[in-house]
Design a protein around this motif. Structure first.
Motif, PDB file in Angstrom:
ATOM      1  N   VAL B  44       1.129   2.542  -5.098  1.00 18.82           N
ATOM      2  CA  VAL B  44       1.081   2.020  -3.732  1.00 18.82           C
ATOM      3  C   VAL B  44      -0.207   1.220  -3.636  1.00 18.82           C
ATOM      4  O   VAL B  44      -1.287   1.766  -3.872  1.00 18.82           O
ATOM      5  CB  VAL B  44       1.093   3.159  -2.692  1.00 18.82           C
ATOM      6  CG1 VAL B  44       0.818   2.614  -1.300  1.00 18.82           C
ATOM      7  CG2 VAL B  44       2.426   3.886  -2.720  1.00 18.82           C
ATOM      8  N   GLN B  45      -0.086  -0.061  -3.364  1.00 26.10           N
ATOM      9  CA  GLN B  45      -1.296  -0.891  -3.264  1.00 26.10           C
ATOM     10  C   GLN B  45      -1.085  -2.062  -2.303  1.00 26.10           C
ATOM     11  O   GLN B  45       0.011  -2.248  -1.789  1.00 26.10           O
ATOM     12  CB  GLN B  45      -1.728  -1.415  -4.642  1.00 26.10           C
ATOM     13  CG  GLN B  45      -2.952  -0.669  -5.193  1.00 26.10           C
ATOM     14  CD  GLN B  45      -4.208  -0.861  -4.356  1.00 26.10           C
ATOM     15  OE1 GLN B  45      -4.396  -1.888  -3.694  1.00 26.10           O
ATOM     16  NE2 GLN B  45      -5.075   0.144  -4.340  1.00 26.10           N
ATOM     17  N   GLU B  46      -2.151  -2.789  -2.072  1.00 28.65           N
ATOM     18  CA  GLU B  46      -2.133  -3.910  -1.124  1.00 28.65           C
ATOM     19  C   GLU B  46      -1.067  -4.932  -1.496  1.00 28.65           C
ATOM     20  O   GLU B  46      -0.959  -5.352  -2.648  1.00 28.65           O
ATOM     21  CB  GLU B  46      -3.512  -4.580  -1.102  1.00 28.65           C
ATOM     22  CG  GLU B  46      -3.479  -5.854  -0.280  1.00 28.65           C
ATOM     23  CD  GLU B  46      -4.831  -6.448   0.009  1.00 28.65           C
ATOM     24  OE1 GLU B  46      -5.790  -5.700   0.233  1.00 28.65           O
ATOM     25  OE2 GLU B  46      -4.901  -7.682   0.039  1.00 28.65           O
ATOM     26  N   ASN B  47      -0.278  -5.346  -0.489  1.00 33.49           N
ATOM     27  CA  ASN B  47       0.723  -6.381  -0.726  1.00 33.49           C
ATOM     28  C   ASN B  47       0.419  -7.669   0.033  1.00 33.49           C
ATOM     29  O   ASN B  47       1.323  -8.474   0.258  1.00 33.49           O
ATOM     30  CB  ASN B  47       2.138  -5.872  -0.403  1.00 33.49           C
ATOM     31  CG  ASN B  47       2.297  -5.550   1.075  1.00 33.49           C
ATOM     32  OD1 ASN B  47       1.348  -5.673   1.847  1.00 33.49           O
ATOM     33  ND2 ASN B  47       3.482  -5.130   1.457  1.00 33.49           N
ATOM     34  N   THR B 111      -0.368  -0.688   7.067  1.00 33.54           N
ATOM     35  CA  THR B 111      -0.064  -2.103   7.284  1.00 33.54           C
ATOM     36  C   THR B 111      -0.028  -2.911   5.999  1.00 33.54           C
ATOM     37  O   THR B 111       0.793  -3.812   5.833  1.00 33.54           O
ATOM     38  CB  THR B 111      -1.146  -2.725   8.212  1.00 33.54           C
ATOM     39  OG1 THR B 111      -1.313  -1.857   9.337  1.00 33.54           O
ATOM     40  CG2 THR B 111      -0.749  -4.121   8.652  1.00 33.54           C
ATOM     41  N   TRP B 112      -0.926  -2.602   5.067  1.00 35.24           N
ATOM     42  CA  TRP B 112      -1.076  -3.442   3.868  1.00 35.24           C
ATOM     43  C   TRP B 112      -0.494  -2.801   2.617  1.00 35.24           C
ATOM     44  O   TRP B 112      -0.738  -3.264   1.507  1.00 35.24           O
ATOM     45  CB  TRP B 112      -2.560  -3.739   3.628  1.00 35.24           C
ATOM     46  CG  TRP B 112      -3.265  -4.230   4.833  1.00 35.24           C
ATOM     47  CD1 TRP B 112      -4.170  -3.557   5.590  1.00 35.24           C
ATOM     48  CD2 TRP B 112      -3.108  -5.516   5.455  1.00 35.24           C
ATOM     49  NE1 TRP B 112      -4.590  -4.333   6.635  1.00 35.24           N
ATOM     50  CE2 TRP B 112      -3.963  -5.536   6.578  1.00 35.24           C
ATOM     51  CE3 TRP B 112      -2.336  -6.657   5.167  1.00 35.24           C
ATOM     52  CZ2 TRP B 112      -4.059  -6.646   7.424  1.00 35.24           C
ATOM     53  CZ3 TRP B 112      -2.431  -7.754   5.990  1.00 35.24           C
ATOM     54  CH2 TRP B 112      -3.282  -7.746   7.103  1.00 35.24           C
ATOM     55  N   GLN B 113       0.240  -1.717   2.777  1.00 32.52           N
ATOM     56  CA  GLN B 113       0.718  -0.988   1.596  1.00 32.52           C
ATOM     57  C   GLN B 113       2.111  -1.429   1.151  1.00 32.52           C
ATOM     58  O   GLN B 113       3.042  -1.463   1.950  1.00 32.52           O
ATOM     59  CB  GLN B 113       0.740   0.524   1.871  1.00 32.52           C
ATOM     60  CG  GLN B 113      -0.644   1.153   1.908  1.00 32.52           C
ATOM     61  CD  GLN B 113      -0.593   2.648   2.172  1.00 32.52           C
ATOM     62  OE1 GLN B 113       0.117   3.098   3.064  1.00 32.52           O
ATOM     63  NE2 GLN B 113      -1.361   3.402   1.409  1.00 32.52           N
TER      64      GLN B 113
ATOM     65  N   LEU C  33       0.818  15.128   1.789  1.00 29.87           N
ATOM     66  CA  LEU C  33      -0.224  14.309   2.411  1.00 29.87           C
ATOM     67  C   LEU C  33      -0.153  12.918   1.799  1.00 29.87           C
ATOM     68  O   LEU C  33       0.012  12.781   0.580  1.00 29.87           O
ATOM     69  CB  LEU C  33      -1.613  14.908   2.160  1.00 29.87           C
ATOM     70  CG  LEU C  33      -1.865  16.302   2.748  1.00 29.87           C
ATOM     71  CD1 LEU C  33      -3.240  16.804   2.298  1.00 29.87           C
ATOM     72  CD2 LEU C  33      -1.787  16.279   4.269  1.00 29.87           C
ATOM     73  N   PHE C  34      -0.286  11.894   2.643  1.00 35.36           N
ATOM     74  CA  PHE C  34      -0.174  10.512   2.181  1.00 35.36           C
ATOM     75  C   PHE C  34      -1.212   9.675   2.926  1.00 35.36           C
ATOM     76  O   PHE C  34      -1.208   9.623   4.159  1.00 35.36           O
ATOM     77  CB  PHE C  34       1.237   9.975   2.470  1.00 35.36           C
ATOM     78  CG  PHE C  34       1.417   8.517   2.126  1.00 35.36           C
ATOM     79  CD1 PHE C  34       1.661   8.123   0.816  1.00 35.36           C
ATOM     80  CD2 PHE C  34       1.324   7.543   3.107  1.00 35.36           C
ATOM     81  CE1 PHE C  34       1.812   6.786   0.492  1.00 35.36           C
ATOM     82  CE2 PHE C  34       1.476   6.196   2.795  1.00 35.36           C
ATOM     83  CZ  PHE C  34       1.721   5.821   1.483  1.00 35.36           C
ATOM     84  N   VAL C  35      -2.096   9.026   2.194  1.00 31.85           N
ATOM     85  CA  VAL C  35      -3.150   8.238   2.842  1.00 31.85           C
ATOM     86  C   VAL C  35      -2.664   6.810   3.060  1.00 31.85           C
ATOM     87  O   VAL C  35      -2.150   6.163   2.142  1.00 31.85           O
ATOM     88  CB  VAL C  35      -4.479   8.315   2.053  1.00 31.85           C
ATOM     89  CG1 VAL C  35      -4.405   7.615   0.698  1.00 31.85           C
ATOM     90  CG2 VAL C  35      -5.617   7.752   2.875  1.00 31.85           C
ATOM     91  N   ARG C  36      -2.785   6.310   4.317  1.00 33.92           N
ATOM     92  CA  ARG C  36      -2.159   5.054   4.717  1.00 33.92           C
ATOM     93  C   ARG C  36      -3.083   3.850   4.503  1.00 33.92           C
ATOM     94  O   ARG C  36      -3.118   2.928   5.324  1.00 33.92           O
ATOM     95  CB  ARG C  36      -1.712   5.152   6.177  1.00 33.92           C
ATOM     96  CG  ARG C  36      -0.806   6.365   6.429  1.00 33.92           C
ATOM     97  CD  ARG C  36      -0.328   6.441   7.872  1.00 33.92           C
ATOM     98  NE  ARG C  36       0.564   5.332   8.168  1.00 33.92           N
ATOM     99  CZ  ARG C  36       0.501   4.580   9.253  1.00 33.92           C
ATOM    100  NH1 ARG C  36      -0.439   4.801  10.150  1.00 33.92           N
ATOM    101  NH2 ARG C  36       1.337   3.590   9.440  1.00 33.92           N
TER     102      ARG C  36
END
Lengths: 135, 135, 135
Positions: B44-47, B111-113, C33-36
């Protein structure tokens, strides 16, 4: 449905327990594994060529060296020996929890995937992995 | 509720599949993703800025170089080429499974994930990601 | 059953929120747990000796240095400052999601395990961690 897997370790390296998990699971849903320690890890990795595990261990020892390596002299949590703090670092960058979907009582692992406990300490340990099934 | 996402890759890098996942999910609960391979990862990273992905790849190639790099000559599992064992190492330090809470049929992503398959091998592959919803 | 934990951070380091989670959970099942965010991480690590956290931070800063370090001059996503892209890299190699089995309303944490938000940015942030219980 919950249980605990106990894995006995005798120094750094990968200990497979895929078979123990496969015997316990049932039905559909998701398996959660959680290791109850801060100096060992969980890993899903290749279970075909054992040299993969040797190479993984060799890489980890070079990337996070023991505390008596000159490059690590900034470490201060070293009371329990040169394997202590590096074990915490290795446990921070490798998985503490894993989730694997189940279908018809089998884990949806790929052909070459096995489940491992990755020990980071020198001395023998009994490691506990908490397991839970959710539907 | 389970499915499999198939992602076709053409060499090392990040392949987004957020949209495919968003179309499949429904209701509340938790989404589990699990990649059925030992030489690629989930992330999961910035898109937003694509340069983030370029920089991530550049960092990974320097941190876990290919087996023909002089610093990696200790590796022995190299039968399938210089991208083989480094792919296993990269897969060991990056996620094999991800869990994302759902609310009202949407993933609770920031928002950016975005959700990515991170390919570590040179040759084209069809990668399978097992997905499951639990309530 | 879902909620959001908000953790206020004031620069790089580990912020414990085990107690907030322990007060919210109930019953059996699995906590997710999931960090946004894409520039901070979750971590389960030792909560006894605080020097462990100092050493973890010291290791991370040496292993993924800031963008103004000569070794990182290949980075190009640097608009927001020298802590920007390294924060994304650190977030890529550390957990974005965690799962912990629950029994009788308690997390099955080991004796020395605490839950942390690991901040990678310099400026103060309000970080959101999505939480869900599944049975």
């Amino acid at each position: 449905m919950q249980t605990t897997f106990t894995i006995e370790t005798t120094g750094p390296g990968l200990y497979e327990f895929t078979h123990e998990v496969a015997e316990w699971i049932a039905g559909d849903g998701v398996l959660t594994l959680f290791v109850r320690h801060t100096s060992c890890s969980l890993l899903v990795q290749e279970n075909a060529d054992p040299v993969v595990r040797t190479d993984l261990q060799a890489w980890l020892e070079r990337t996070v060296p023991r505390a008596d390596d000159p490059s690590m002299k900034y470490l201060r949590h070293t009371l329990e020996g040169p394997d202590d703090m590096p074990a915490h670092i290795r446990a921070a960058i490798l998985p503490v929890s894993l989730q694997i979907p189940l279908a018809d009582g089998r884990m949806r692992l790929g052909t070459w995937q096995g489940i491992y406990l990755w020990e980071h300490r020198d001395r023998p340990h009994k490691r506990e992995v908490a397991a839970a099934l959710t539907r």
